[in-house]
Design a protein around this motif. Structure first.
Motif, PDB file in Angstrom:
ATOM      1  N   ASN A   1       8.339  25.184 -12.254  1.00  0.00           N
ATOM      2  CA  ASN A   1       9.264  24.050 -12.244  1.00  0.00           C
ATOM      3  C   ASN A   1       9.712  23.729 -13.671  1.00  0.00           C
ATOM      4  OD1 ASN A   1       7.109  22.674 -13.408  1.00  0.00           O
ATOM      5  ND2 ASN A   1       6.543  21.606 -11.523  1.00  0.00           N
ATOM      6  N   LYS A   2      10.579  22.728 -13.798  1.00  0.00           N
ATOM      7  CA  LYS A   2      11.156  22.400 -15.104  1.00  0.00           C
ATOM      8  C   LYS A   2      10.077  22.056 -16.127  1.00  0.00           C
ATOM      9  CE  LYS A   2      13.870  18.883 -17.494  1.00  0.00           C
ATOM     10  NZ  LYS A   2      14.514  17.568 -17.378  1.00  0.00           N
ATOM     11  N   GLU A   3       9.136  21.216 -15.743  1.00  0.00           N
ATOM     12  CA  GLU A   3       8.102  20.771 -16.676  1.00  0.00           C
ATOM     13  C   GLU A   3       7.287  21.949 -17.197  1.00  0.00           C
ATOM     14  OE1 GLU A   3       4.396  17.554 -16.866  1.00  0.00           O
ATOM     15  OE2 GLU A   3       5.271  18.140 -14.938  1.00  0.00           O
TER      16      GLU A   3
ATOM     17  N   VAL B   1      16.551  23.749 -12.140  1.00  0.00           N
ATOM     18  CA  VAL B   1      15.529  24.774 -11.910  1.00  0.00           C
ATOM     19  C   VAL B   1      14.515  24.321 -10.851  1.00  0.00           C
ATOM     20  CG1 VAL B   1      13.740  24.130 -13.596  1.00  0.00           C
ATOM     21  CG2 VAL B   1      14.236  26.551 -13.155  1.00  0.00           C
ATOM     22  N   ASN B   2      14.417  23.029 -10.584  1.00  0.00           N
ATOM     23  CA  ASN B   2      13.448  22.552  -9.592  1.00  0.00           C
ATOM     24  C   ASN B   2      13.810  22.974  -8.170  1.00  0.00           C
ATOM     25  OD1 ASN B   2      11.656  21.382 -11.425  1.00  0.00           O
ATOM     26  ND2 ASN B   2      12.771  19.452 -11.450  1.00  0.00           N
TER      27      ASN B   2
ATOM     28  N   ASN C   1       9.537  24.578 -19.425  1.00  0.00           N
ATOM     29  CA  ASN C   1       9.861  24.083 -20.762  1.00  0.00           C
ATOM     30  C   ASN C   1       8.616  24.021 -21.646  1.00  0.00           C
ATOM     31  OD1 ASN C   1      12.653  23.803 -20.479  1.00  0.00           O
ATOM     32  ND2 ASN C   1      12.472  21.775 -19.579  1.00  0.00           N
TER      33      ASN C   1
ATOM     34  N   TRP D   1      13.085  26.615  -7.919  1.00  0.00           N
ATOM     35  CA  TRP D   1      11.659  26.869  -7.751  1.00  0.00           C
ATOM     36  C   TRP D   1      11.210  26.577  -6.317  1.00  0.00           C
ATOM     37  CZ3 TRP D   1       7.312  29.029  -8.206  1.00  0.00           C
ATOM     38  CH2 TRP D   1       6.130  28.398  -7.810  1.00  0.00           C
TER      39      TRP D   1
ATOM     40  N   GLU E   1      16.679  25.409 -23.076  1.00  0.00           N
ATOM     41  CA  GLU E   1      15.669  24.777 -22.236  1.00  0.00           C
ATOM     42  C   GLU E   1      16.171  24.711 -20.806  1.00  0.00           C
ATOM     43  OE1 GLU E   1      14.924  20.868 -23.693  1.00  0.00           O
ATOM     44  OE2 GLU E   1      16.864  20.083 -23.062  1.00  0.00           O
ATOM     45  N   PHE E   2      15.247  24.528 -19.878  1.00  0.00           N
ATOM     46  CA  PHE E   2      15.583  24.463 -18.461  1.00  0.00           C
ATOM     47  C   PHE E   2      15.924  23.022 -18.083  1.00  0.00           C
ATOM     48  CE2 PHE E   2      12.938  28.197 -18.927  1.00  0.00           C
ATOM     49  CZ  PHE E   2      13.549  29.132 -18.107  1.00  0.00           C
ATOM     50  N   ASP E   3      16.937  22.868 -17.227  1.00  0.00           N
ATOM     51  CA  ASP E   3      17.319  21.530 -16.792  1.00  0.00           C
ATOM     52  C   ASP E   3      16.848  21.287 -15.352  1.00  0.00           C
ATOM     53  OD1 ASP E   3      19.219  22.707 -15.033  1.00  0.00           O
ATOM     54  OD2 ASP E   3      20.751  22.680 -16.588  1.00  0.00           O
ATOM     55  N   GLU E   4      17.262  20.175 -14.780  1.00  0.00           N
ATOM     56  CA  GLU E   4      16.785  19.757 -13.456  1.00  0.00           C
ATOM     57  C   GLU E   4      17.127  20.752 -12.347  1.00  0.00           C
ATOM     58  OE1 GLU E   4      14.871  17.327 -12.738  1.00  0.00           O
ATOM     59  OE2 GLU E   4      14.812  16.303 -14.670  1.00  0.00           O
TER      60      GLU E   4
ATOM     61  N   GLN F   1      19.780  32.970 -18.329  1.00  0.00           N
ATOM     62  CA  GLN F   1      19.797  32.334 -17.015  1.00  0.00           C
ATOM     63  C   GLN F   1      21.043  32.750 -16.241  1.00  0.00           C
ATOM     64  OE1 GLN F   1      18.363  28.138 -16.197  1.00  0.00           O
ATOM     65  NE2 GLN F   1      20.569  27.779 -16.157  1.00  0.00           N
TER      66      GLN F   1
END
Length: 211
Positions: free
Chosen positions: A65-67, A47-48, A70, A51, A42-45, A85
């Motif tokens: 973005n992360k939300e 990635v924001n 995921n 982005w 999963e992507f963590d913080e 990644q």
């Protein structure tokens, strides 16, 4: 089994030869790596901010973005995607998302659902493509499909790694929020548009025939 296998093989070999000739005249990004590529669940913080940086360089791109990432790629109820990644220290440089379809059980097809890197990080894109192709090849995938925009910087890198132009154009229906959205798409150069298989609701279960 496919229709006209001899004709298909001849067409593939012809396109591969054309790619080889074109690649001999084109400069390619260095494959030197000063970063790590790893598989994630999963992507963590981190990635924001990635982005935030990437989004400024595109006229047309879905939120990454992360939300969203995921929800789109990591929910086990959708499919078991493979996410690679690229990162250096605590910074994300890019990622690619892979999927495998087994419409024909003995002939699995791999898909690049998404491929996105920081602007001008062509060496990162090449490394992700190289590792993704190796990953899918090693588990017995027979054919790999990737969707990209004509003349996008990723196109020449994909060609270098054996991809050929299928000559199949997908019809995309787009409903913008206001007129500005469609104007930004119409006037944008290829390197400022990001649209992949991950932006559509379902993948083709078999390769359509060119008409």
């Amino acid at each position: 089994p496919i229709k006209n296998p001899g004709f298909m093989k001849l067409g593939y070999l012809t396109m591969k030869s054309i790619n080889r000739i074109k690649n001999s005249f084109n400069a390619h990004p260095s494959n030197r790596r000063d970063f790590l590529i790893r598989e994630i669940k999963e992507f963590d913080e981190r990635v924001n901010p990635f982005w935030d940086e990437v989004s400024r360089h595109y006229n047309f791109i879905t939120v990454r973005n992360k939300e969203y990432l995921n929800w789109r790629y990591c929910d086990p109820r959708s499919r078991n995607n493979i996410i690679l990644q690229a990162e250096r220290s605590d910074h994300i440089l890019g990622f690619c998302v892979l999927a495998i379809k087994k419409h024909l059980e003995d002939y699995p097809v791999g898909y690049f659902l998404d491929l996105l890197t920081l602007p001008d990080s062509h060496n990162v894109a090449e490394a992700l493509i190289e590792d993704a192709v190796d990953y899918l090849t090693n588990i017995g995938v027979n054919i790999i499909c990737c969707q990209t925009i004509d003349n996008h910087p990723y196109e020449s890198i994909l060609n270098k790694h054996g991809f050929v132009n299928s000559r199949i154009n997908l019809q995309i229906f787009y409903r913008p929020y206001g007129e500005d959205g469609i104007k930004s798409l119409k006037n944008a150069p290829a390197n400022r548009i990001h649209f992949t298989f991950g932006d559509i609701d379902s993948l083709p279960t078999e390769l359509p025939e060119a008409r």
